[in-house]
Design an enzyme around this catalytic site. Structure first.
Site, PDB file in Angstrom:
ATOM      1  N   LYS A   1       1.998 -27.318  50.588  1.00  0.00           N
ATOM      2  CA  LYS A   1       1.704 -26.191  49.709  1.00  0.00           C
ATOM      3  C   LYS A   1       0.641 -25.314  50.366  1.00  0.00           C
ATOM      4  CE  LYS A   1       0.484 -25.695  44.747  1.00  0.00           C
ATOM      5  NZ  LYS A   1       0.270 -26.502  43.532  1.00  0.00           N
TER       6      LYS A   1
ATOM      7  N   SER B   1       2.976 -25.525  39.881  1.00  0.00           N
ATOM      8  CA  SER B   1       2.837 -24.461  40.856  1.00  0.00           C
ATOM      9  C   SER B   1       3.299 -24.852  42.260  1.00  0.00           C
ATOM     10  CB  SER B   1       1.362 -24.030  40.909  1.00  0.00           C
ATOM     11  OG  SER B   1       0.520 -25.099  41.331  1.00  0.00           O
TER      12      SER B   1
ATOM     13  N   SER C   1       1.548 -29.883  38.226  1.00  0.00           N
ATOM     14  CA  SER C   1       2.191 -29.120  39.294  1.00  0.00           C
ATOM     15  C   SER C   1       2.846 -29.942  40.391  1.00  0.00           C
ATOM     16  CB  SER C   1       1.193 -28.139  39.908  1.00  0.00           C
ATOM     17  OG  SER C   1       0.846 -27.135  38.984  1.00  0.00           O
TER      18      SER C   1
END
Length: 465
Positions: A81, A157, A181
Site C-alpha cells: 500500500k 482503504s 482496511s
C-alpha cells in the site's frame, strides 16, 4: 535451470527458487508481466519498481549460486500500500498533497524484513486518500477495481492490495487496518487478510492515520502464505513506540495442528443485524464447518463503533490540521469534510469515547476466558458497484462509504487479532472474521487453515480479467 512462468503461491515460489528449479528473476519477470497485462483493468498499482525488483531478484539468485542461505520468501514478489515508505518514492498515502514530499530515504521496517527473508518488492499500491476510506475509490488515482467484477469496489482503504492479490498479480501484499482496511478488501476481493494484534507488527516509516488504532498486516491467497509473511515481519522495533517487545512467535509451523479443542462461538446481536443474506450465509457455512453452535454477545458493540468514529475523526483531524488549513482544495472533498468535522468534535466527547474504550476492552477480554475464537461477518454485503452511494440495511437506506465497516470497527477499536477468510459464494465472494484474544494470531490462523483445508474458505480465481 527450468524457468516456470505460471502463477505460484509464495510458498511454492520460495521452494522452487531455493531448490534451483526457478530463478528469482524469472519469478519477478512473471509478476511484472502480469502487472503489465492486467493492471490497466484493476488499477491496483500506482508505482511499479521494476528496476529495483530485478536488482533484488538477481541478488537472490547470486546468493543461491554462491551456496548462501536464502530466506523463507526467496524470490517471492510482493507489493505494498502506498502509505509504506519505499526508498526513492514519495510516500503519497493516496493523496495529492503528499506527492510533493521528498522521496523516502529508507524503506518501512516491514519491507526491510520481507526483503531480508528474500522477498522482492515490485511496487506500491493504490489506496483511499489518507486511509480514510472503505470503498477503494481514489479521486486522484482512480478507483482500484475488483478482480472478480471490475464494475465493483475493492473495498478500502487498502483497495490496491486487495485487487493485486485477488487478481493474482502478486502472491503477497501489505496493507493497513485502522477500522477495517485489511478485512474489508479481503472480503470484497475474496482473499485472506490478517490484522494482527495492535502493536504486534512495526509501523515504522509508514504514514499514519489514527495512531491508537493503526495496524499493518499482510494479504495472501492462502493461509500458509499469510503465515509465512507474518512470521517474517514479527519482532520488536524501537522505531515504533507501540510495537511490542514480545519475542517472535512463529505460527507457520503450527497451522496444521488439530483445532478440535478450540472453543468457537458466533458473535450474536449486533453482528447478526445489518447484514445482507450473503453475509448470513457465509457465517453459517463457517459455523457449520467448525461445529460452532454457541452464540456470544459482544456488549455495546454499536457504542464501540460510535466511539471508534469519534476517536478516528478527531485523531485524523489533528494529524492533518495544517494541511487542511493550507491546501483544503487538494483533498478528496469527502475526506476533507470528515476531517474538518473531526476538528470540531468537543473534547469531552473524545474523553468519554476513550473511557468507554477501556471498559469495552475489559468486557470483550472477559469473553475469551470461555471461548478461543469468535466468528462474525467481515462486511455486511458483497462488493457494491463502483460509485454506489447508498445501500439498504435492515430496511434503512444508509451511506455505503460509512457503513461498509460496520462489523470491523468494533474489533479494531480494541486491537484484537483477526483473520479475514473468503467464502466463495456466487456471484461474488465475501469474508468472515476469525477473531481471537490478543497475541493469539496462532489460533485465528489455525482455524482459518482448517477452514481452507475443508474447502469452506478459498480465494477464487479472478473472474474479471
Amino acid at each position: 535451470m527450468t524457468e516456470k512462468p505460471e502463477i505460484l503461491s509464495a510458498a511454492e515460489t520460495a521452494q522452487a527458487v531455493g531448490s534451483g528449479k526457478l530463478s528469482a528473476l524469472a519469478a519477478t519477470e512473471a509478476a511484472l508481466a502480469r502487472i503489465a497485462r492486467h493492471d490497466s483493468v484493476l488499477n491496483s498499482f500506482t508505482d511499479v519498481t521494476a528496476d529495483r525488483a530485478r536488482a533484488k531478484a538477481r541478488a537472490v539468485d547470486a546468493a543461491i549460486a554462491a551456496g548462501q542461505k536464502v530466506g523463507p520468501l526467496a524470490g517471492v514478489p510482493f507489493a505494498v500500500k502506498n502509505l509504506f515508505d519505499v526508498q526513492g518514492l514519495p510516500t503519497r498515502a493516496g493523496s495529492k498533497i503528499n506527492r510533493d514530499l521528498k522521496p523516502s530515504s529508507r524503506d518501512a521496517t516491514l519491507i526491510e524484513r520481507l526483503e531480508a527473508a528474500g522477498a522482492v518488492l515490485v511496487g506500491a499500491l493504490n489506496m483511499g486518500e489518507y486511509a480514510y476510506d472503505f470503498t477503494g475509490e481514489n479521486v486522484h488515482d482512480g478507483p482500484s477495481r475488483n478482480p472478480h467484477d471490475p464494475t465493483r469496489m475493492t473495498g478500502g482503504s487498502s483497495g490496491g492490495s486487495g485487487s493485486a492479490v485477488g487478481g493474482a498479480l502478486v502472491p503477497l501484499a501489505l496493507g493497513s487496518d485502522t477500522n477495517g482496511s485489511i478485512r474489508v478488501p479481503s472480503s470484497f476481493c475474496g482473499i485472506f487478510g490478517l490484522k494482527p494484534t495492535y502493536g504486534r507488527l512495526s509501523r515504522a516509516r509508514s504514514f499514519p492515520f489514527v495512531a491508537s488504532f493503526d495496524h499493518l498486516g499482510p494479504f495472501a491467497r492462502n493461509v500458509g502464505d499469510l503465515a509465512l509473511a507474518y512470521d517474517a515481519m514479527q519482532g520488536p522495533d524501537a522505531a515504533d513506540a507501540a510495537c511490542t517487545t514480545r519475542p517472535v512467535e512463529q505460527v507457520a509451523p503450527l497451522l496444521a495442528q488439530d483445532i478440535g479443542s478450540v472453543r468457537v462461538a458466533i458473535a450474536g446481536g449486533y453482528f447478526q443485524e445489518n447484514v445482507f443474506p450473503e453475509a448470513v450465509e457465509a457465517v453459517a457455512r463457517v459455523a457449520k464447518a467448525l461445529g460452532a453452535t454457541r452464540t456470544v454477545e459482544i456488549p455495546e458493540a454499536a457504542r464501540a463503533r460510535a466511539a471508534a468514529y469519534v476517536i478516528s475523526t478527531t485523531e485524523g483531524a489533528s494529524l492533518h490540521l495544517d494541511r487542511l488549513r493550507k491546501r483544503p482544495n487538494d483533498f478528496d472533498p469527502a475526506v476533507r469534510d470528515r476531517l474538518i468535522a473531526g476538528a470540531m468534535v468537543p473534547a469531552p466527547l473524545v474523553d468519554r469515547a476513550q473511557k468507554f474504550r477501556r471498559w469495552y476492552r475489559a468486557q470483550v477480554l472477559e469473553l475469551f476466558k470461555s471461548v478461543d475464537v469468535i466468528i462474525a461477518p467481515a462486511t455486511p454485503c458483497i462488493a457494491p458497484k463502483l460509485g454506489q452511494v447508498t445501500f439498504v440495511l435492515d430496511g434503512v437506506e444508509l451511506p455505503v462509504r460509512a457503513n461498509i465497516g460496520i462489523h470491523t470497527q468494533p474489533i479494531s477499536f480494541i486491537g484484537l487479532p483477526v483473520v479475514a477468510v473468503p467464502v466463495p459464494l456466487e456471484p461474488m465472494p465475501i469474508g468472515v472474521q476469525i477473531i481471537a484474544a490478543p497475541w493469539r494470531e496462532d489460533i485465528a490462523l489455525r482455524v482459518a487453515y482448517a477452514l481452507e483445508r475443508m474447502g469452506v474458505a478459498a480465494a477464487p480465481s479472478p473472474r474479471g480479467l
